[in-house]
Design an enzyme around this catalytic site. Structure first.
Site, PDB file in Angstrom:
ATOM      1  N   SER A  86       1.146   1.450 -15.539  1.00 53.98           N
ATOM      2  CA  SER A  86       1.437   0.015 -15.426  1.00 53.98           C
ATOM      3  C   SER A  86       0.093  -0.715 -15.417  1.00 53.98           C
ATOM      4  O   SER A  86      -0.935  -0.115 -15.717  1.00 53.98           O
ATOM      5  CB  SER A  86       2.275  -0.260 -14.192  1.00 53.98           C
ATOM      6  OG  SER A  86       1.557   0.103 -13.057  1.00 53.98           O
ATOM      7  N   GLU A 116      -2.992 -11.060 -24.818  1.00 49.11           N
ATOM      8  CA  GLU A 116      -1.638 -10.989 -25.387  1.00 49.11           C
ATOM      9  C   GLU A 116      -0.655 -11.559 -24.381  1.00 49.11           C
ATOM     10  O   GLU A 116      -0.888 -11.474 -23.178  1.00 49.11           O
ATOM     11  CB  GLU A 116      -1.250  -9.516 -25.633  1.00 49.11           C
ATOM     12  CG  GLU A 116      -2.150  -8.812 -26.608  1.00 49.11           C
ATOM     13  CD  GLU A 116      -1.985  -7.289 -26.539  1.00 49.11           C
ATOM     14  OE1 GLU A 116      -1.024  -6.816 -25.910  1.00 49.11           O
ATOM     15  OE2 GLU A 116      -2.840  -6.597 -27.106  1.00 49.11           O
ATOM     16  N   LYS A 118       2.298 -11.459 -21.955  1.00 53.58           N
ATOM     17  CA  LYS A 118       2.920 -10.351 -21.230  1.00 53.58           C
ATOM     18  C   LYS A 118       4.434 -10.590 -21.288  1.00 53.58           C
ATOM     19  O   LYS A 118       4.986 -11.380 -20.520  1.00 53.58           O
ATOM     20  CB  LYS A 118       2.433 -10.316 -19.784  1.00 53.58           C
ATOM     21  CG  LYS A 118       2.918  -9.099 -19.022  1.00 53.58           C
ATOM     22  CD  LYS A 118       2.237  -9.032 -17.668  1.00 53.58           C
ATOM     23  CE  LYS A 118       2.566  -7.782 -16.884  1.00 53.58           C
ATOM     24  NZ  LYS A 118       3.937  -7.331 -16.909  1.00 53.58           N
TER      25      LYS A 118
END
Ligand code: IVH
Length: 680
Positions: A86, A116, A118
């Site tokens: 994670s 980016e 999420k």
């Protein structure tokens, strides 16, 4: 804090977090927001930093939560080739700057970041062999995942076979499966109509959908998937941004940009430094509510793969990436009054009526207050100024009170003592946060709620919604599920908006429901805490209604799937004389009160894959069952593996065309019957 204090607090926190992990990853029904969860994680991380001896391998700081069910659902399980990690996360820009400084300290070389979106969905890891999709593993516990490839194939953007390209013969790619808001709303609306429990947010709906056993149902839901990670050095490249371009060039969906209000917006941005990354984060904080899907932040990744390798990872997350998470949007408004809703099990839910306020693009007028304890905990008074939050959930929550704005004589909320619908004295059992109306047999919303539940798609699958049930109840014709089987055409013709055709359709669907398998009947009975999966389990474990009825609490809890609360609820259900009458009447109607023998009737359709389209003389469920009883399988969409398209009246033109293109054999219901009969 002494060591002893830290030890006991850490144990409490671990237990609490384990519970939240289960509710989030397995049940897909979290009870706290991500932000509240992250605060618990911060606290345990802090304690473990102060007392490193308390850091054990099973601490939630050392391993990600697991989506693996305690019960087998029939998915094959495989080990991940590379562990599925994670991400560390933060809600503050300062911490992001510290993250940048830490990396800078470790290297002399220049480097940049890729930012980016999420995506707020559920992680998936695909493996392609010779360009062909071989497996699709969920994160599982990070080391082992469930193979949900059949369901992944129901997502139309995912290529089953990549076109020729220069991808490695065998590779893995990671991405996120999401459910856009529109599809999420559609799904919840239909669930509401069927009185099924609603998904709290699109993430839970996406994760829940991937674990469905029926891929045709998954295909209906409208999931999407985007890729963001190629683990390890599977291909030669120097930058992460290059990898993303490559993956896109192979035919995999990568979300480089999106059009919002006619303007193309970059969703993957190469940044020269953290300043530029922060600009991207701030930009999307403003724009995020215009996206057609949920995001919960921005992922900032070191772009240089060599530096990523040098930085390595902790047990739980890479050191070269972190997530900046956006806090759920909040708004301030006044609490005007409180209403109380009565559910089908008699549960009472307080709902706040608010002065309308704009939140995440929608006007909020109502918010859930959960139960009396929650009201006491927040010490909410009428006329208070309250904070409302919408963390992707459908029903906003009241998360705080601004006591400085409290009018002098704001009265406390006196939780009702009697049912607002039937006036009965409410009861509250120990250990239960909710109050209940005990008047099961006469309280109208409970009666109507139970009938609707009995009729719902996952139960007896009988046509009709709230309006119909209300009419049937108000005319005194239907009080419980079994009364539906006594309805006559003459009665139905007297209902509002009922003509010959709708009356006949309803009667047919009532008649069809006689073949609903026992597990669905059991679900339809509406026993508290018995959901669809539990009903399936109980049906196969006990086999028949009498066996379940006679099982003692002790016998019930001997089953690994049945806890004390569920066992007590089952016992209570059967102890009510009214339920005894219901079961007797249902049995007399010819409803399935035992598991159908597992034995197949014949092998006439053994291993045949059949796609069904259109209407038949019996219900679609009955057709499906018929096919399965003779060894066949039904799937949602025609593919090269399909053997027959079974076409009825009004068969879908798209399916017919596809079948023709694939040169599949198209058969009628009569032809199906003769296939079955000839095979015997
Ligand atoms: S990278 C080893 N990029 O967020 C790094 N993850 O909270 C792998 N997620 O498990 C993760 N969007 O399921 C990455 N653009 C993105 C993402 C993303 C969503 C999810 C992913 C991950 C989770 C961590």
């Amino acid at each position: 804090m002494t060591f002893q204090q830290a030890q006991s607090r850490a144990a409490r926190l671990r237990e609490e977090i384990a519970g939240h992990n289960r509710r989030y990853y397995v049940d897909n029904a979290p009870v706290i927001s991500d932000f509240e969860y992250d605060i618990l994680m911060q606290e345990i991380m802090y304690i473990e930093q102060m007392f490193p001896d308390l850091r054990s391998a099973d601490s939630p700081t050392q391993k990600p939560g697991s989506d693996l069910d305690a019960k087998e659902r029939g998915f094959a399980r495989y080990a991940h080739k590379y562990p599925m990690l994670s991400l560390s996360n933060t809600y503050s820009e300062e911490e992001l700057i510290e993250f940048d400084q830490r990396i800078r300290k470790g290297t002399e070389l220049p480097f940049g970041y890729v930012c980016e979106l999420k995506l707020d969905g559920t992680a998936i890891c695909l493996s392609y062999e010779q360009g062909r999709l071989a497996k699709a593993l969920t994160r599982g516990d990070g080391s082992i995942g469930d193979d949900v490839v059949q369901n992944i194939l129901a997502i139309k953007e995912i290529p089953k076979q990549l076109p020729a390209g220069n991808y490695p013969p065998s590779f893995e790619v990671r991405g996120e499966v999401i459910l856009p808001f529109e599809a999420f709303d559609r799904l919840n609306q239909s669930r509401q109509q069927n009185e099924e429990s609603l998904f709290a947010n699109p993430r839970n709906a996406a994760a829940g959908s991937l674990k469905l056993l029926d891929s045709a149902e998954v295909a209906q839901r409208g999931l999407q998937c985007y890729f963001h990670h190629l683990p390890e050095a599977q291909v030669t490249a120097t930058l992460h941004s290059e990898l993303l371009r490559m993956a896109a060039s192979w035919g995999l969906p990568v979300l480089h940009s999106i059009t919002i209000d006619g303007k193309q917006e970059t969703t993957i941005q190469v940044c020269r430094n953290m300043e530029e990354a922060l600009a991207f984060i701030r930009h999307w904080n403003k724009k995020r509510t215009s996206l057609p899907f949920a995001i919960d932040g921005v992922v900032v990744k070191v772009n240089e793969l060599a530096l990523q390798l040098a930085l390595g990872m902790t047990a739980k997350s890479p050191r070269w990436a972190t997530a900046f998470k956006y806090k759920a949007e909040q708004a301030e408004t006044r609490l005007l009054s409180v209403d109380y809703q009565v559910g089908r099990t008699g549960s009472i839910t307080p709902v706040a009526n608010l002065s309308p306020v704009l939140l995440s693009g929608t006007v909020v007028k109502r918010a859930s207050l959960h139960n009396a304890d929650q009201i006491a905990l927040l010490d909410i008074r009428l006329s208070d100024t309250v904070l409302v939050e919408k963390g992707g959930e459908i029903i906003p929550k009241i998360t705080g009170v601004l006591t400085q704005f409290r009018p002098l004589e704001a009265p406390p909320i006196a939780f009702i003592t009697h049912c607002p619908q039937c006036g009965s004295l409410l009861v509250k059992e120990e250990q239960e946060a909710k109050s209940f109306c005990p008047n099961i047999w006469e309280c109208p919303p409970q009666i109507m709620g139970r009938i609707l539940h009995f009729m719902s798609r996952k139960a007896m699958n009988i046509l009709g919604g709230e309006a119909l049930v209300e009419q049937l109840f108000k005319r005194g014709w239907v009080h419980k599920g079994s009364d539906l089987y006594k309805l006559t055409k003459e009665q139905l013709l007297g209902l509002d908006n009922f003509g010959e055709k709708s009356a006949q359709n309803l009667l047919t669907s009532i008649a069809d429901s006689l073949s609903a398998p026992f597990s669905r009947v059991l679900f339809g009975l509406g026993i508290r805490h018995v959901g669809e999966a539990t009903a399936k389990y109980l049906a196969s474990r006990f086999g028949a209604i009498e066996a379940l009825e006679q099982a003692s609490e002790k016998e019930l809890t001997e089953s690994p799937e049945v806890g004390e609360v569920l066992a007590r609820s089952i016992r209570n259900f059967f102890a009510q004389p009214v339920n005894q009458i219901l079961i007797q009447e249902l049995t007399d109607c010819g409803i399935q009160m035992r598991e159908a023998p597992r034995n197949r009737i014949s092998d006439a359709l053994l291993n045949k894959q059949i796609v069904i389209s259109g209407n038949f003389s019996i219900s679609r469920e009955a057709i499906k069952e018929l096919i399965e009883q003779h060894g066949g399988k039904t799937t949602g969409q025609p593919s090269a593996q399909t053997d027959y398209l079974l076409a009825g009246a009004k068969a879908g033109p798209a399916k017919l065309q596809k079948a023709a293109k694939l040169q599949l054999k198209i058969i009628s219901q009569e032809e199906l019957n003769s296939l079955i009969n000839n095979g015997q």
